[in-house]
Design an enzyme around this catalytic site. Structure first.
Site, PDB file in Angstrom:
ATOM      1  N   TYR A  21      17.026  15.135 -16.575  1.00  0.00           N
ATOM      2  CA  TYR A  21      17.795  16.133 -17.312  1.00  0.00           C
ATOM      3  C   TYR A  21      17.257  16.342 -18.727  1.00  0.00           C
ATOM      4  O   TYR A  21      17.586  17.338 -19.369  1.00  0.00           O
ATOM      5  CB  TYR A  21      19.276  15.744 -17.385  1.00  0.00           C
ATOM      6  CG  TYR A  21      19.970  15.670 -16.056  1.00  0.00           C
ATOM      7  CD1 TYR A  21      19.402  16.189 -14.890  1.00  0.00           C
ATOM      8  CD2 TYR A  21      21.218  15.061 -15.942  1.00  0.00           C
ATOM      9  CE1 TYR A  21      20.038  16.102 -13.668  1.00  0.00           C
ATOM     10  CE2 TYR A  21      21.876  14.972 -14.724  1.00  0.00           C
ATOM     11  CZ  TYR A  21      21.281  15.480 -13.596  1.00  0.00           C
ATOM     12  OH  TYR A  21      21.927  15.389 -12.389  1.00  0.00           O
ATOM     13  N   HIS A  50      17.175   9.478  -7.218  1.00  0.00           N
ATOM     14  CA  HIS A  50      17.567  10.883  -7.274  1.00  0.00           C
ATOM     15  C   HIS A  50      17.284  11.627  -5.966  1.00  0.00           C
ATOM     16  O   HIS A  50      18.099  12.427  -5.505  1.00  0.00           O
ATOM     17  CB  HIS A  50      16.837  11.569  -8.433  1.00  0.00           C
ATOM     18  CG  HIS A  50      17.602  12.679  -9.052  1.00  0.00           C
ATOM     19  ND1 HIS A  50      17.598  12.934 -10.411  1.00  0.00           N
ATOM     20  CD2 HIS A  50      18.414  13.617  -8.517  1.00  0.00           C
ATOM     21  CE1 HIS A  50      18.376  13.967 -10.675  1.00  0.00           C
ATOM     22  NE2 HIS A  50      18.865  14.407  -9.546  1.00  0.00           N
ATOM     23  N   LEU A  87      32.052  13.773 -16.110  1.00  0.00           N
ATOM     24  CA  LEU A  87      31.353  14.894 -16.728  1.00  0.00           C
ATOM     25  C   LEU A  87      29.890  14.839 -16.336  1.00  0.00           C
ATOM     26  O   LEU A  87      29.214  13.829 -16.558  1.00  0.00           O
ATOM     27  CB  LEU A  87      31.475  14.844 -18.256  1.00  0.00           C
ATOM     28  CG  LEU A  87      30.832  16.043 -18.966  1.00  0.00           C
ATOM     29  CD1 LEU A  87      31.724  17.278 -18.847  1.00  0.00           C
ATOM     30  CD2 LEU A  87      30.549  15.737 -20.425  1.00  0.00           C
ATOM     31  N   GLY A  88      29.393  15.902 -15.720  1.00  0.00           N
ATOM     32  CA  GLY A  88      27.976  16.005 -15.443  1.00  0.00           C
ATOM     33  C   GLY A  88      27.228  16.422 -16.692  1.00  0.00           C
ATOM     34  O   GLY A  88      27.778  17.109 -17.560  1.00  0.00           O
TER      35      GLY A  88
END
Length: 342
Positions: free
Chosen positions: A59, A120, A25-26
């Site tokens: 995020y 990232h 799951l992102g």
């Protein structure tokens, strides 16, 4: 739906011998959904059978996701059964900053160890949220292997310490990966990159597989819900491709599920984001039942369009004319003060 037995979900074996689920799951979505809504999806997804959660410092929701993880473990879920990943953002490429970023993620996620930590992006290039796609960061710079290796060495120290299980690269290119594989003491176990039927990255995908790096695919559906500001006229929506729709009709399923079946059967690890229970449950169930046929997998090769979607504000620094300038370095090596730049 009542969920999927995690034991039925395929697993990938990493270079250490450890395994991870073949779908996760992102949690990238707080630009459209509140952190609490994303965290609620994590709780529901764990109950539904997910055992892989992909996070990132940028995020902005790791504290809320950490509450969901803590709640699941308190309810009896074994920590060893869940593979949790996070990423060091562009503003933390200095070695000390990278270590601090990982420790902050550990604190926010309420964990004593992380199964994988990614860098990232391979170069520091930080922009404020919702920056224009042609924005320039005065503090950014192109890829410098010496600087990247210093960052990597700091993360290797966290592996030695036992608080990180695996290291991963993200949004990198073959020349950069070659340099890292030659110089790293702890080689990358994973590489996270954009992967979907209209952007299959076959050369990079094959390189990773050949060198023991597990490909992890973000935007596995072609990012159909991307904000309009991030779209360009030539972008393709994968779920609208005729070959995808034809296969979906043959199986009686939504085109989204064709993209996920293709990803898992191909050998990558897709990390679709969803907050609706019906969607994340269907995504997980799709990869354990009714597989695509070899002919259908072959037909999906024709979906390739070179349709890179993630090409916006994070790529640019003073002197870079456009995002093309950065990706055009894939097959080249430049020299700056005697060090390969690629």
């Amino acid at each position: 739906m009542t969920g999927t037995d995690p034991a039925r979900v395929p697993r990938r074996t990493l270079r250490t011998g450890a395994t991870m689920p073949a779908i996760g799951l992102g949690t990238f979505g707080s630009d459209r959904y509140g952190p609490d809504e994303v965290a609620g999806a994590v709780s529901g997804a764990l109950r539904a059978g997910y055992r892989l959660v992909d996070c990132a410092a940028v995020y902005g929701n790791e504290a809320q996701v950490g509450e969901s993880l803590a709640g699941a473990f308190a309810d009896g879920l074994d920590r060893d059964d869940v593979f949790v990943m996070t990423k060091v953002w562009n503003d933390a490429h200095e070695p000390a900053d990278a270590v601090a970023s990982v420790r902050r993620s550990l604190r926010d996620l309420r964990l004593d160890r992380l199964d994988a930590v990614f860098v990232h992006w391979p170069f520091p290039n930080h922009h404020p949220p919702k920056a224009d796609t042609d924005a320039r960061d005065p503090h950014a710079r192109p890829y410098d292997h010496r600087a990247y290796l210093a960052l990597w060495r700091a993360l290797e120290g966290l592996v030695d310490e036992g608080v990180v299980g695996h290291l991963g690269t993200s949004n990198s290119t073959i020349p950069k990966l070659r340099l890292l594989l030659a110089d790293a003491r702890v080689p990358p176990s994973l590489h996270e990159m954009e992967l979907h039927p209209s952007f299959q990255q076959e050369e990079l995908f094959a390189f990773c597989r050949e060198h023991g790096i597990q490909p992890v695919g973000y935007s596995p559906l072609g990012s159909p819900s991307r904000p309009e500001r991030d779209r360009t006229p030539e972008d393709v929506v994968d779920t609208e491709l005729p070959v995808v729709r034809e296969i979906a009709a043959a199986h009686g399923i939504h085109p989204v599920l064709v993209c996920l079946k293709w990803a898992v059967q191909r050998g990558q690890v897709p990390i679709p984001f969803a907050v609706k229970q019906s969607q994340y449950e269907a995504n997980l169930a799709a990869v354990v039942e009714d597989p695509l046929t070899p002919d259908e997998m072959e037909a999906l090769r024709s979906a390739e369009r070179g349709n890179r979607l993630i090409k916006g504000q994070v790529f640019l620094w003073p002197g870079a004319g456009s995002w093309h300038d950065l990706w055009d370095l894939d097959g080249t090596t430049r020299l700056l003060e005697g060090v390969p730049q690629c």
